[in-house]
Design a protein around this motif. Structure first.
Motif, PDB file in Angstrom:
ATOM      1  N   ILE A 183       0.838  -1.205   0.000  1.00 24.44           N
ATOM      2  CA  ILE A 183       0.000   0.000   0.000  1.00 24.44           C
ATOM      3  C   ILE A 183       0.870   1.251   0.000  1.00 24.44           C
ATOM      4  O   ILE A 183       0.644   2.188  -0.771  1.00 24.44           O
ATOM      5  CB  ILE A 183      -0.943   0.007   1.226  1.00 24.44           C
ATOM      6  N   ALA A 184       1.880   1.274   0.866  1.00 22.09           N
ATOM      7  CA  ALA A 184       2.740   2.452   0.994  1.00 22.09           C
ATOM      8  C   ALA A 184       3.530   2.722  -0.285  1.00 22.09           C
ATOM      9  O   ALA A 184       3.652   3.873  -0.719  1.00 22.09           O
ATOM     10  CB  ALA A 184       3.691   2.280   2.180  1.00 22.09           C
ATOM     11  N   ARG A 185       4.062   1.673  -0.897  1.00 19.59           N
ATOM     12  CA  ARG A 185       4.826   1.859  -2.129  1.00 19.59           C
ATOM     13  C   ARG A 185       3.940   2.384  -3.255  1.00 19.59           C
ATOM     14  O   ARG A 185       4.347   3.270  -4.012  1.00 19.59           O
ATOM     15  CB  ARG A 185       5.510   0.558  -2.536  1.00 19.59           C
ATOM     16  N   THR A 186       2.734   1.855  -3.365  1.00 15.76           N
ATOM     17  CA  THR A 186       1.807   2.316  -4.391  1.00 15.76           C
ATOM     18  C   THR A 186       1.421   3.780  -4.151  1.00 15.76           C
ATOM     19  O   THR A 186       1.421   4.596  -5.084  1.00 15.76           O
ATOM     20  CB  THR A 186       0.543   1.426  -4.413  1.00 15.76           C
ATOM     21  N   ALA A 187       1.103   4.115  -2.906  1.00 15.74           N
ATOM     22  CA  ALA A 187       0.724   5.492  -2.560  1.00 15.74           C
ATOM     23  C   ALA A 187       1.883   6.458  -2.800  1.00 15.74           C
ATOM     24  O   ALA A 187       1.675   7.578  -3.283  1.00 15.74           O
ATOM     25  CB  ALA A 187       0.259   5.559  -1.106  1.00 15.74           C
ATOM     26  N   LYS A 188       3.099   6.023  -2.488  1.00 19.47           N
ATOM     27  CA  LYS A 188       4.276   6.873  -2.711  1.00 19.47           C
ATOM     28  C   LYS A 188       4.456   7.150  -4.200  1.00 19.47           C
ATOM     29  O   LYS A 188       4.717   8.286  -4.608  1.00 19.47           O
ATOM     30  CB  LYS A 188       5.534   6.218  -2.140  1.00 19.47           C
ATOM     31  N   ASP A 189       4.293   6.131  -5.029  1.00 22.42           N
ATOM     32  CA  ASP A 189       4.419   6.317  -6.481  1.00 22.42           C
ATOM     33  C   ASP A 189       3.372   7.300  -6.997  1.00 22.42           C
ATOM     34  O   ASP A 189       3.671   8.175  -7.813  1.00 22.42           O
ATOM     35  CB  ASP A 189       4.286   4.981  -7.222  1.00 22.42           C
ATOM     36  N   GLN A 190       2.138   7.196  -6.502  1.00 23.59           N
ATOM     37  CA  GLN A 190       1.073   8.114  -6.918  1.00 23.59           C
ATOM     38  C   GLN A 190       1.373   9.538  -6.454  1.00 23.59           C
ATOM     39  O   GLN A 190       1.176  10.501  -7.205  1.00 23.59           O
ATOM     40  CB  GLN A 190      -0.268   7.645  -6.363  1.00 23.59           C
ATOM     41  N   ALA A 192       2.111  12.869  -8.760  1.00 23.81           N
ATOM     42  CA  ALA A 192       1.258  14.059  -8.570  1.00 23.81           C
ATOM     43  C   ALA A 192       2.063  15.257  -8.071  1.00 23.81           C
ATOM     44  O   ALA A 192       1.498  16.311  -7.781  1.00 23.81           O
ATOM     45  CB  ALA A 192       0.146  13.736  -7.576  1.00 23.81           C
ATOM     46  N   HIS A 193       3.377  15.110  -7.959  1.00 17.99           N
ATOM     47  CA  HIS A 193       4.278  16.167  -7.477  1.00 17.99           C
ATOM     48  C   HIS A 193       3.914  16.636  -6.074  1.00 17.99           C
ATOM     49  O   HIS A 193       4.107  17.807  -5.728  1.00 17.99           O
ATOM     50  CB  HIS A 193       4.302  17.361  -8.454  1.00 17.99           C
ATOM     51  N   ASP A 194       3.406  15.731  -5.253  1.00 17.45           N
ATOM     52  CA  ASP A 194       3.076  16.028  -3.851  1.00 17.45           C
ATOM     53  C   ASP A 194       4.275  15.610  -2.999  1.00 17.45           C
ATOM     54  O   ASP A 194       4.316  14.524  -2.423  1.00 17.45           O
ATOM     55  CB  ASP A 194       1.804  15.280  -3.433  1.00 17.45           C
ATOM     56  N   ASP A 195       5.269  16.527  -2.952  1.00 12.52           N
ATOM     57  CA  ASP A 195       6.540  16.192  -2.311  1.00 12.52           C
ATOM     58  C   ASP A 195       6.416  15.942  -0.811  1.00 12.52           C
ATOM     59  O   ASP A 195       7.098  15.075  -0.267  1.00 12.52           O
ATOM     60  CB  ASP A 195       7.569  17.301  -2.569  1.00 12.52           C
ATOM     61  N   GLU A 196       5.536  16.656  -0.146  1.00 13.88           N
ATOM     62  CA  GLU A 196       5.367  16.459   1.299  1.00 13.88           C
ATOM     63  C   GLU A 196       4.808  15.063   1.594  1.00 13.88           C
ATOM     64  O   GLU A 196       5.303  14.358   2.468  1.00 13.88           O
ATOM     65  CB  GLU A 196       4.436  17.540   1.867  1.00 13.88           C
TER      66      GLU A 196
END
Length: 154
Positions: free
Chosen positions: A78-85, A89-93
Motif C-alpha cells: 500500500i505504501a509503495r503504491t501510494a508513494k508512487d502516486q 502528482a508532485h506532492d513532495d510532502e
C-alpha cells in the motif's frame, strides 16, 4: 486476573502475576502473551485494503510493531503504491512522509525475516500467505502448536 492461563510466547512457561517469564527473564504486556501454551497464529485476522492508503498514513511506528509480519507486507505494498502516486502528482510532502513509512515497514520486515521484498507483486503476497498457512498446518499436524513442557515417556 488468572495468570495461570497466560504463558510466555517464546517458551510456554506460565507467567507470574506481573506477566513475567522467569525462564526467559522477560516481561510482557497482555496483548503479547499466549494463553494455555498455544502459539499465536501469524495469519492476520483481517487483511488491509490494498486501495486504502489511510491504512498506512494513520498508523504510527508503535502500531506497526504490533502487527503480524504478513500484515506488514500488505501495508508495504500500500505504501509503495501510494508513494508512487504522490510522486507522480508532485506532492513532495506526502511523498516524503510515505518514504519514511516505507523505511519503517522495510526495516520491521528486515528485522523479523532478514530480508524484505524488492517488489510487491500480488504473487509475493500470495506466496508469503501460503508459506504461513503451510507452516501453521505443519505445526498443528505435529502437535507443536502448543508449547508443552517436556515429559519423558516412561
Amino acid at each position: 486476573m488468572n495468570t495461570e492461563t497466560y504463558t510466555c510466547k517464546y517458551c510456554g512457561t506460565h507467567l507470574t502475576d506481573t506477566l513475567f517469564c522467569e525462564f526467559c527473564q522477560l516481561g510482557f504486556s497482555l496483548d503479547e502473551v499466549c494463553k494455555n501454551q498455544e502459539r499465536q497464529s501469524q495469519i492476520p485476522d483481517e487483511i488491509p485494503m490494498l486501495e486504502d492508503e489511510n491504512e498506512i498514513l494513520t498508523r504510527n511506528t508503535h502500531d506497526l510493531l504490533q502487527e503480524k509480519t504478513l500484515t506488514l507486507y500488505y501495508l508495504l505494498k500500500i505504501a509503495r503504491t501510494a508513494k508512487d502516486q504522490a510522486f507522480r502528482a508532485h506532492d513532495d510532502e506526502r511523498t516524503a512522509h510515505l518514504v519514511k513509512k516505507i523505511y519503517v515497514l522495510e526495516n520491521l520486515i528486515l528485522e523479523r525475516e532478514g530480508v524484505f521484498p524488492k517488489s510487491m507483486r500480488d504473487s509475493v503476497l500470495k506466496k508469503k500467505r501460503e508459506e504461513i498457512i503451510e507452516f501453521e498446518t505443519f505445526l498443528s499436524e505435529k502437535k507443536r502448536d502448543v508449547l508443552s513442557d517436556f515429559r519423558r515417556k516412561s
